[in-house]
Design a protein around this motif. Structure first.
Motif, PDB file in Angstrom:
ATOM      1  N   ILE A  93      93.621  66.709 -24.299  1.00 62.65           N
ATOM      2  CA  ILE A  93      92.548  65.287 -23.008  1.00 62.65           C
ATOM      3  C   ILE A  93      94.081  66.668 -21.906  1.00 62.65           C
ATOM      4  N   LYS A  94      93.073  66.338 -20.739  1.00 63.34           N
ATOM      5  CA  LYS A  94      93.413  66.988 -19.866  1.00 63.34           C
ATOM      6  C   LYS A  94      93.285  65.868 -18.477  1.00 63.34           C
ATOM      7  N   LEU A  95      93.868  65.182 -18.138  1.00 64.62           N
ATOM      8  CA  LEU A  95      93.393  64.461 -16.484  1.00 64.62           C
ATOM      9  C   LEU A  95      94.078  65.324 -15.250  1.00 64.62           C
ATOM     10  N   SER A  96      92.971  65.931 -14.712  1.00 61.63           N
ATOM     11  CA  SER A  96      93.628  66.041 -13.187  1.00 61.63           C
ATOM     12  C   SER A  96      92.681  64.963 -12.011  1.00 61.63           C
ATOM     13  N   ASP A  97      93.566  65.152 -11.809  1.00 64.17           N
ATOM     14  CA  ASP A  97      94.035  64.095 -10.064  1.00 64.17           C
ATOM     15  C   ASP A  97      92.343  63.253 -10.746  1.00 64.17           C
ATOM     16  N   ASN A 118      94.991  55.984  -9.436  1.00 68.20           N
ATOM     17  CA  ASN A 118      95.645  57.295  -8.227  1.00 68.20           C
ATOM     18  C   ASN A 118      96.176  58.470  -8.204  1.00 68.20           C
ATOM     19  N   LYS A 119      94.659  59.778  -8.506  1.00 70.12           N
ATOM     20  CA  LYS A 119      95.688  60.708  -8.757  1.00 70.12           C
ATOM     21  C   LYS A 119      96.377  60.765 -10.119  1.00 70.12           C
ATOM     22  N   ILE A 120      95.254  60.275 -11.250  1.00 66.55           N
ATOM     23  CA  ILE A 120      96.855  60.338 -12.374  1.00 66.55           C
ATOM     24  C   ILE A 120      96.190  62.249 -12.925  1.00 66.55           C
ATOM     25  N   ASN A 121      97.398  62.624 -13.452  1.00 67.19           N
ATOM     26  CA  ASN A 121      97.840  63.928 -13.892  1.00 67.19           C
ATOM     27  C   ASN A 121      98.217  64.005 -15.328  1.00 67.19           C
ATOM     28  N   TYR A 122      98.125  64.808 -16.124  1.00 66.58           N
ATOM     29  CA  TYR A 122      98.416  64.443 -17.446  1.00 66.58           C
ATOM     30  C   TYR A 122      97.698  64.448 -18.612  1.00 66.58           C
ATOM     31  N   THR A 123      98.967  65.106 -19.692  1.00 63.01           N
ATOM     32  CA  THR A 123      97.454  65.700 -20.683  1.00 63.01           C
ATOM     33  C   THR A 123      98.193  65.763 -22.142  1.00 63.01           C
ATOM     34  N   PHE A 124      97.138  65.111 -23.020  1.00 57.32           N
ATOM     35  CA  PHE A 124      97.546  64.003 -23.872  1.00 57.32           C
ATOM     36  C   PHE A 124      97.766  65.126 -24.963  1.00 57.32           C
ATOM     37  N   GLU A 125      98.768  65.677 -26.080  1.00 54.89           N
ATOM     38  CA  GLU A 125      98.841  66.579 -27.158  1.00 54.89           C
ATOM     39  C   GLU A 125      97.765  66.574 -28.080  1.00 54.89           C
ATOM     40  N   LYS A 126      97.435  67.361 -28.584  1.00 52.09           N
ATOM     41  CA  LYS A 126      96.948  67.098 -30.360  1.00 52.09           C
ATOM     42  C   LYS A 126      98.851  66.883 -30.980  1.00 52.09           C
ATOM     43  N   GLY A 127      98.478  66.135 -32.199  1.00 51.33           N
ATOM     44  CA  GLY A 127      98.885  65.465 -33.854  1.00 51.33           C
ATOM     45  C   GLY A 127     100.208  64.559 -33.010  1.00 51.33           C
ATOM     46  N   LYS A 128      99.747  64.145 -31.573  1.00 54.54           N
ATOM     47  CA  LYS A 128     101.030  62.698 -31.162  1.00 54.54           C
ATOM     48  C   LYS A 128     100.905  61.993 -31.206  1.00 54.54           C
ATOM     49  N   ILE A 129     101.403  60.727 -30.515  1.00 52.38           N
ATOM     50  CA  ILE A 129     101.142  58.998 -30.678  1.00 52.38           C
ATOM     51  C   ILE A 129     101.357  59.223 -29.199  1.00 52.38           C
ATOM     52  N   TYR A 130     100.491  58.460 -28.490  1.00 53.64           N
ATOM     53  CA  TYR A 130     100.976  58.262 -26.883  1.00 53.64           C
ATOM     54  C   TYR A 130     101.026  56.154 -27.551  1.00 53.64           C
ATOM     55  N   SER A 131     100.928  55.314 -26.426  1.00 51.82           N
ATOM     56  CA  SER A 131     101.082  54.005 -26.153  1.00 51.82           C
ATOM     57  C   SER A 131     100.705  54.121 -24.599  1.00 51.82           C
ATOM     58  N   LEU A 132     100.135  52.874 -23.904  1.00 51.11           N
ATOM     59  CA  LEU A 132      99.656  52.377 -22.813  1.00 51.11           C
ATOM     60  C   LEU A 132     100.666  50.681 -22.645  1.00 51.11           C
ATOM     61  N   ILE A 133     101.749  50.881 -21.808  1.00 51.01           N
ATOM     62  CA  ILE A 133     102.164  49.598 -21.904  1.00 51.01           C
ATOM     63  C   ILE A 133     102.018  49.425 -19.749  1.00 51.01           C
TER      64      ILE A 133
END
Length: 76
Positions: free
Chosen positions: A5-9, A24-39
């Motif tokens: 998943i890729k978020l662009s602006d 506000n203008k989030i840019n981030y790339t989520f890679e396959k096989g990684k674990i993420y958390s939102l805090i």
């Protein structure tokens, strides 16, 4: 690349009696096989971001790509 998943602006606002900008203008790339958390504190936009990532909601601006395919949010 191993991008899932890729978020662009990506921005998200809510129009209540006054406009509330949550993301506000989030840019981030989520890679396959990684674990993420939102805090973060209450009201910081965690649920809003999850709703965008799960396609429950649409961004006000910006784009989302899933496996290098741009998601089109146009009404049919």
């Amino acid at each position: 690349m191993n991008n899932l998943i890729k978020l662009s602006d990506v921005s998200k606002s809510f129009n209540t009696p006054k406009k509330i900008r949550v993301l506000n203008k989030i840019n981030y790339t989520f890679e396959k096989g990684k674990i993420y958390s939102l805090i973060g504190p209450s009201g910081s936009g965690k649920s809003t971001l999850l709703n965008l990532l799960s396609l429950i909601d649409r961004p006000t601006s910006g784009s989302l790509c899933f496996e290098n395919k741009v998601i089109n949010f146009e009404d049919k």
